[in-house]
Motif scaffolding. Structure first.
Motif, PDB file in Angstrom:
ATOM      1  N   MET A  23       0.829  -1.185   0.000  1.00  0.00           N
ATOM      2  CA  MET A  23       0.000   0.000   0.000  1.00  0.00           C
ATOM      3  C   MET A  23       0.871   1.245   0.000  1.00  0.00           C
ATOM      4  O   MET A  23       0.580   2.192  -0.701  1.00  0.00           O
ATOM      5  N   HIS A  24       1.918   1.225   0.809  1.00  0.00           N
ATOM      6  CA  HIS A  24       2.808   2.375   0.916  1.00  0.00           C
ATOM      7  C   HIS A  24       3.336   2.800  -0.452  1.00  0.00           C
ATOM      8  O   HIS A  24       3.299   3.973  -0.809  1.00  0.00           O
ATOM      9  N   GLN A  25       3.826   1.830  -1.234  1.00  0.00           N
ATOM     10  CA  GLN A  25       4.418   2.154  -2.531  1.00  0.00           C
ATOM     11  C   GLN A  25       3.383   2.716  -3.498  1.00  0.00           C
ATOM     12  O   GLN A  25       3.658   3.673  -4.223  1.00  0.00           O
ATOM     13  N   GLU A  26       2.183   2.139  -3.509  1.00  0.00           N
ATOM     14  CA  GLU A  26       1.127   2.617  -4.408  1.00  0.00           C
ATOM     15  C   GLU A  26       0.718   4.039  -4.047  1.00  0.00           C
ATOM     16  O   GLU A  26       0.564   4.893  -4.924  1.00  0.00           O
ATOM     17  N   LEU A  27       0.542   4.316  -2.761  1.00  0.00           N
ATOM     18  CA  LEU A  27       0.154   5.665  -2.356  1.00  0.00           C
ATOM     19  C   LEU A  27       1.265   6.672  -2.635  1.00  0.00           C
ATOM     20  O   LEU A  27       0.993   7.791  -3.084  1.00  0.00           O
ATOM     21  N   ASP A  83      -5.417  -5.930  -5.320  1.00  0.00           N
ATOM     22  CA  ASP A  83      -6.824  -5.517  -5.318  1.00  0.00           C
ATOM     23  C   ASP A  83      -7.197  -4.842  -4.003  1.00  0.00           C
ATOM     24  O   ASP A  83      -7.979  -3.890  -3.976  1.00  0.00           O
ATOM     25  N   VAL A  84      -6.633  -5.328  -2.908  1.00  0.00           N
ATOM     26  CA  VAL A  84      -6.884  -4.725  -1.599  1.00  0.00           C
ATOM     27  C   VAL A  84      -6.290  -3.311  -1.574  1.00  0.00           C
ATOM     28  O   VAL A  84      -6.923  -2.367  -1.099  1.00  0.00           O
ATOM     29  N   VAL A  85      -5.104  -3.162  -2.107  1.00  0.00           N
ATOM     30  CA  VAL A  85      -4.460  -1.847  -2.170  1.00  0.00           C
ATOM     31  C   VAL A  85      -5.328  -0.873  -2.963  1.00  0.00           C
ATOM     32  O   VAL A  85      -5.513   0.280  -2.563  1.00  0.00           O
ATOM     33  N   GLN A  86      -5.901  -1.331  -4.071  1.00  0.00           N
ATOM     34  CA  GLN A  86      -6.765  -0.450  -4.866  1.00  0.00           C
ATOM     35  C   GLN A  86      -8.018  -0.045  -4.096  1.00  0.00           C
ATOM     36  O   GLN A  86      -8.530   1.060  -4.264  1.00  0.00           O
ATOM     37  N   ALA A  87      -8.525  -0.918  -3.236  1.00  0.00           N
ATOM     38  CA  ALA A  87      -9.673  -0.560  -2.397  1.00  0.00           C
ATOM     39  C   ALA A  87      -9.284   0.557  -1.422  1.00  0.00           C
ATOM     40  O   ALA A  87     -10.069   1.483  -1.180  1.00  0.00           O
ATOM     41  N   TYR A  88      -8.075   0.476  -0.873  1.00  0.00           N
ATOM     42  CA  TYR A  88      -7.590   1.564  -0.009  1.00  0.00           C
ATOM     43  C   TYR A  88      -7.491   2.866  -0.795  1.00  0.00           C
ATOM     44  O   TYR A  88      -7.893   3.930  -0.309  1.00  0.00           O
TER      45      TYR A  88
END
Length: 181
Positions: free
Chosen positions: A1-5, A161-166
């Motif tokens: 999540m950190h990297q995507e954000l 997919d979970v990261v995209q939900a965040y």
């Protein structure tokens, strides 16, 4: 999540008990308050924390249920309560499939996940203009080798997919939602 954000131009501060940019135990309300004093104003809080015991109902003790409540519910509720004066945008909490699809040995987890989801819906009508949502995944594809046997017949979800939900919760406009990736 950190990297995507971070790739989406968010400044990310990671917090955990033993790692991350800052070390705080979110099961301790005093440490949650101290964390927000240290961090100051932020646009969003995204929680992926929560620990619950897994035992048959006949073996669960009052302490086990208290641990589930403290580890997953109270910790996230206090993130919201203490964050109200520090968060300008949104809170995203973590829950899970057991709120709606129980498994053997998962009673404490089901109780905790259901409580988090109820809290999200209730808090959403009170904290506007701030927003609050929860992410409720099944078992992660990446952890099937360890946890897959506990979730028979449930479709696993890739962590991406979970990261995209965040991302949807943090950057979107909806509130009071339970996102099921």
């Amino acid at each position: 999540m950190h990297q995507e954000l971070a790739a989406r131009k968010h400044d990310v501060v990671t917090v955990s008990r033993t790692g991350g940019d800052l070390q705080y135990d979110i099961t301790d309300p005093a440490q949650v308050a101290e964390m927000f004093q240290t961090v100051g104003q932020v646009d969003a809080v995204a929680s992926a924390a929560g620990h619950v015991p897994y035992k048959p109902v006949a073996e669960l003790t009052a302490d086990d249920y208290q641990a589930a409540f403290t580890g997953k519910v109270l910790s996230q509720v206090m993130l919201v309560k203490e964050g109200l004066t520090h968060v300008t945008g949104s809170f995203t909490l973590i829950t899970g499939v057991l709120a709606r699809e129980p498994i053997v040995t998962g009673a404490a987890a089901s109780l905790a996940n259901g409580a988090v989801e109820a809290f999200v819906k209730a808090a959403a009508i009170e904290i506007a203009p701030q927003r609050i949502n929860a992410i409720s995944p099944t078992v992660f594809t990446e952890s099937l080798d360890v946890y897959g046997d506990f979730f028979p017949g449930m479709k696993p979800v890739p962590l991406a997919d979970v990261v995209q939900a965040y991302v949807r919760s943090i950057e979107g406009r909806q509130t009071g939602q339970i996102y099921v990736p």
